[in-house]
Each structure stands twice: as C-alpha cells, then as structure tokens.
Design a protein around this motif. Sequence first.
Motif, PDB file in Angstrom:
ATOM      1  N   LYS A 242       0.850  -1.196   0.000  1.00  0.00           N
ATOM      2  CA  LYS A 242       0.000   0.000   0.000  1.00  0.00           C
ATOM      3  C   LYS A 242       0.888   1.250   0.000  1.00  0.00           C
TER       4      LYS A 242
ATOM      5  N   ASN B 182      -9.005  -0.027  -5.511  1.00  0.00           N
ATOM      6  CA  ASN B 182      -9.631  -0.646  -4.338  1.00  0.00           C
ATOM      7  C   ASN B 182     -10.738   0.259  -3.805  1.00  0.00           C
ATOM      8  N   GLU B 183     -11.899  -0.316  -3.568  1.00  0.00           N
ATOM      9  CA  GLU B 183     -13.004   0.359  -2.881  1.00  0.00           C
ATOM     10  C   GLU B 183     -13.321   1.732  -3.471  1.00  0.00           C
TER      11      GLU B 183
ATOM     12  N   GLN C 155     -14.445  -8.615  -2.163  1.00  0.00           N
ATOM     13  CA  GLN C 155     -13.649  -8.755  -0.937  1.00  0.00           C
ATOM     14  C   GLN C 155     -14.247  -9.832  -0.044  1.00  0.00           C
TER      15      GLN C 155
ATOM     16  N   HIS D 137     -15.771  -9.588   2.968  1.00  0.00           N
ATOM     17  CA  HIS D 137     -15.712  -9.514   4.432  1.00  0.00           C
ATOM     18  C   HIS D 137     -17.144  -9.740   4.917  1.00  0.00           C
TER      19      HIS D 137
ATOM     20  N   GLU E  70     -10.812 -11.303  -0.294  1.00  0.00           N
ATOM     21  CA  GLU E  70     -10.476 -10.992   1.110  1.00  0.00           C
ATOM     22  C   GLU E  70     -11.430 -11.679   2.093  1.00  0.00           C
TER      23      GLU E  70
ATOM     24  N   TRP F  87      -8.558 -13.061   4.078  1.00  0.00           N
ATOM     25  CA  TRP F  87      -7.754 -11.908   4.519  1.00  0.00           C
ATOM     26  C   TRP F  87      -6.996 -12.288   5.788  1.00  0.00           C
TER      27      TRP F  87
ATOM     28  N   ILE G  48      -9.387  -4.867  14.960  1.00  0.00           N
ATOM     29  CA  ILE G  48      -9.145  -3.416  14.861  1.00  0.00           C
ATOM     30  C   ILE G  48     -10.494  -2.687  14.833  1.00  0.00           C
TER      31      ILE G  48
HETATM   32  C1  XIL Z   1      -6.535  -3.675   6.191  1.00  0.00           C
HETATM   33  C2  XIL Z   1      -5.406  -4.451   6.859  1.00  0.00           C
HETATM   34  O1  XIL Z   1      -5.830  -5.749   7.121  1.00  0.00           O
HETATM   35  C3  XIL Z   1      -5.000  -3.752   8.112  1.00  0.00           C
HETATM   36  O2  XIL Z   1      -3.897  -4.418   8.696  1.00  0.00           O
HETATM   37  C4  XIL Z   1      -4.652  -2.310   7.772  1.00  0.00           C
HETATM   38  O3  XIL Z   1      -4.341  -1.612   8.865  1.00  0.00           O
HETATM   39  C5  XIL Z   1      -5.813  -1.611   7.102  1.00  0.00           C
HETATM   40  O4  XIL Z   1      -6.177  -2.328   5.967  1.00  0.00           O
HETATM   41  N1  XIL Z   1     -10.240  -3.966   2.713  1.00  0.00           N
HETATM   42  C6  XIL Z   1      -9.029  -3.949   2.055  1.00  0.00           C
HETATM   43  C7  XIL Z   1      -7.799  -4.177   2.822  1.00  0.00           C
HETATM   44  O5  XIL Z   1      -8.996  -3.834   0.824  1.00  0.00           O
HETATM   45  O6  XIL Z   1      -6.694  -3.493   2.277  1.00  0.00           O
HETATM   46  C8  XIL Z   1      -7.955  -3.841   4.274  1.00  0.00           C
HETATM   47  O7  XIL Z   1      -6.787  -4.261   4.944  1.00  0.00           O
HETATM   48  C9  XIL Z   1      -9.188  -4.504   4.844  1.00  0.00           C
HETATM   49  C10 XIL Z   1     -10.418  -4.051   4.127  1.00  0.00           C
END
Ligand code: XIL
Length: 368
Positions: free
Chosen positions: A84, A164-165, A248, A250, A280, A322, A333
């Motif tokens: 990044k 991304n996003e 992703q 999540h 992810e 992820w 986090i």
């Molecule tokens: C997250 C990482 O897992 C963390 O360690 C970092 O501090 C912040 O980013 N979507 C994404 C990832 O595309 O890059 C993110 O990763 C999680 C959500």
Amino acid sequence: MPEHVPSRRDFLARAVSAAALGASGTAELSLVSAFATSRPARAGAAGLIPYGSAVRAGALESDASYRAAIIGNCEMIVAEGEMKWGDIRPTRGEYRFEKADAIIDFARQNRIEVRGHTLAWYGGLPAWTEDISSPAEAERELVDHIRTVVSRYRGVIPSWDVVNEPLVDVPQDATSLRPCVWTRQLGAAYLPIALRTTAAVDPDARLVVNEYDIEFKGARFAAKRKALLQLLRSLREKDVPLHGVGLQAHLFADRAIDRDGLQQFLLQIAELKLDVLVTELDVVDYELPGKISARDALVAEKAREFLLAVSEVVRPKAILTWGLSDRYTWVPIYFKRPDGMPNRPLPLDAELKRKPLFDVIDEFRSKA
Ligand code: XIL
C-alpha cells in the motif's frame, strides 16, 4: 526517485541462485528449480480453484510456525499492507520496498503466486498526499507511483487490485466515488488513469477493481451492486483495460447473503467478460455467541452460503482469505467482541488448527 530501479532481474537472479544452491534444510529452499510449475498452475491442473491468503511480512520473518502454515496451505499470497502507499511511500520522494520484496522473495522460494494490492485506494495514504493540490500534480504522483511499483514487479505479480473500494457505502450511482485526494483532484478520471498506466507498464497483468459489501441483503447493498456494475460497464465502454472484479467478501455472521441479488450481479459481470475473484474472505464474528464450537460452525455456514451463491453462477479465478490464522487478523481493529474473547474469522485458529471454515473453502475449490 526510487532508491533502487526495477529489480525484476534481481528477483530472477536471486531465484536462480536459490535454486542452484539447492536445499539447505529449510522447507522454503527444498523445492525445485526456479522455473518449475507454480502452485496455482498445479492447483488448476488438479481442477482446483487456487486458494490463498493475505500475509504480513513481519510475521513471516518472526514466526516460523505461521510461515510453515502459509507454505503448507497457500497457492497464492497478497500483502496485507506492505504494497500500500503508506508502506511504500512514507515520504514524497521515497520508495521503500524492503517489506514488499521480502514477501516476493518468500513467495518465489516457495513457488507461491503473489497478487498485488493495491495501487489506487482512498485508504492507507501517507499524510503527505494531502498536500497534493492540483490535478496535474495528482496525476503525476499516481502515474509515477504505478509505473515504479508495477515495473518493479512486472513478470512477478500477474494480477493487481489496481483500484480498491472506489464507491461510497451508500452510492446513488457510479458517480458516487469515495472522497479522497484522487477524486478531489481528478474526479472519476483517476480510475482510467490508474488502469491504463498499469496496463501500459505490464500488458500481461490481470487488472482488478476490488470492492466490498456486494453480497448482502438490503437496500444499501443492492445500491452498491448497481453502482459497481454501472462503473465497470462504463470502463468497459471506454475500452479501459480491465479483467476482473474482486469481491472482498468480508462477511458478517449476522448479515444475510442476497443470493438472487448477488447472482444477478455476477451474471451481468460475466456478460461484461470479467473474471470474478474472491479476494479478502473472512467472517466477522463479533455478534456471535462466545461458545467456540457454535461460533466456528456459524462462521463456516456463512461462508458456505456465500460461496454456494457464487459458485452456482461463476467459477472464481481464486479464493483468498484476509489472513490464514486467527493469530493475525485485522478484524479486532474494527470489530472487537464485546465479551473480550478473541475473534475467530479465519480458516485456521490462533494455534494454527484447521476450523470448519477451511473445510468449506476446500469443498468449493473443487466445485466445477
Ligand atoms: C486492512 C489491513 O488488514 C489492516 O492491517 C490495515 O491496517 C488496514 O487495511 N479492505 C481492504 C484491505 O482492501 O486493504 C484492508 O486491509 C481490509 C479491508
């Protein structure tokens, strides 16, 4: 200026010398020549969708059991943060590749493929990018960054999450882009700039737009699917180079998957001739009961619901989680459990033991 100019040759040279030295007792170096078939190719030949995980360079270095688990389970890896902007560009004039290179070296020694993540994102930007104050300056920085990073790993990273996003959480349409330095200075043009620059530097790379919140039931998620589709279609219509969309995934154990909505979306993605990757995957468990066996079962069930909906209409090119083990996950986090128990979002637990989630992933890897 980059401190060290493109080093694809360095990587090749290092790989060849590692292979020539042969096994030195470690699992990493015991393998094959530098030109042996990659793990994803072997998975493909065996009829399996390649599986992979996000990794952390620091943990790969310091934690031998984690490293062995990655080697034992992954055909692909992606840097969780090391590629990044924040890591590579701590200050404006500087490119730092130590951690990214360490991940590449590890992957190469083990014939693991690396996905690139990410080149144009609103998040993870170093503070100095706030000083960018004109469109010309923004374009210069974005293009210089992409040229430098992508050329360094040309021939080494075959697939990039270029964008991304891009969208806000509740988009009206494809113009609802996230506010950040790129949109502030360049508007929607930042996407074609990023994609075209990547393609110009590495014409063989597969270029992906990666997004979250695509799979759930509810108005805001339907809006996100619609806006993303519109965005991808408009890139296609302008002949912007683009090969795939990253889901992703999540997931949230307490959120329903919209099977029909997701499948409609994926069918339209297929019409645009775009690949689908699960990039992810993890399952946020902060609102689930504490009891571990019940929690792990619900986490696995949610992933099954999602992967079933996907695999009924498309075959993803890859499935990545992820993180591999609950020992290293981003989930706490943002989504710490109220009862203080550790989160369990990933395929291996914190002791690196397999959880039911891994069985679900394995089941779908072999689906046609
Ligand atoms: C997250 C990482 O897992 C963390 O360690 C970092 O501090 C912040 O980013 N979507 C994404 C990832 O595309 O890059 C993110 O990763 C999680 C959500």
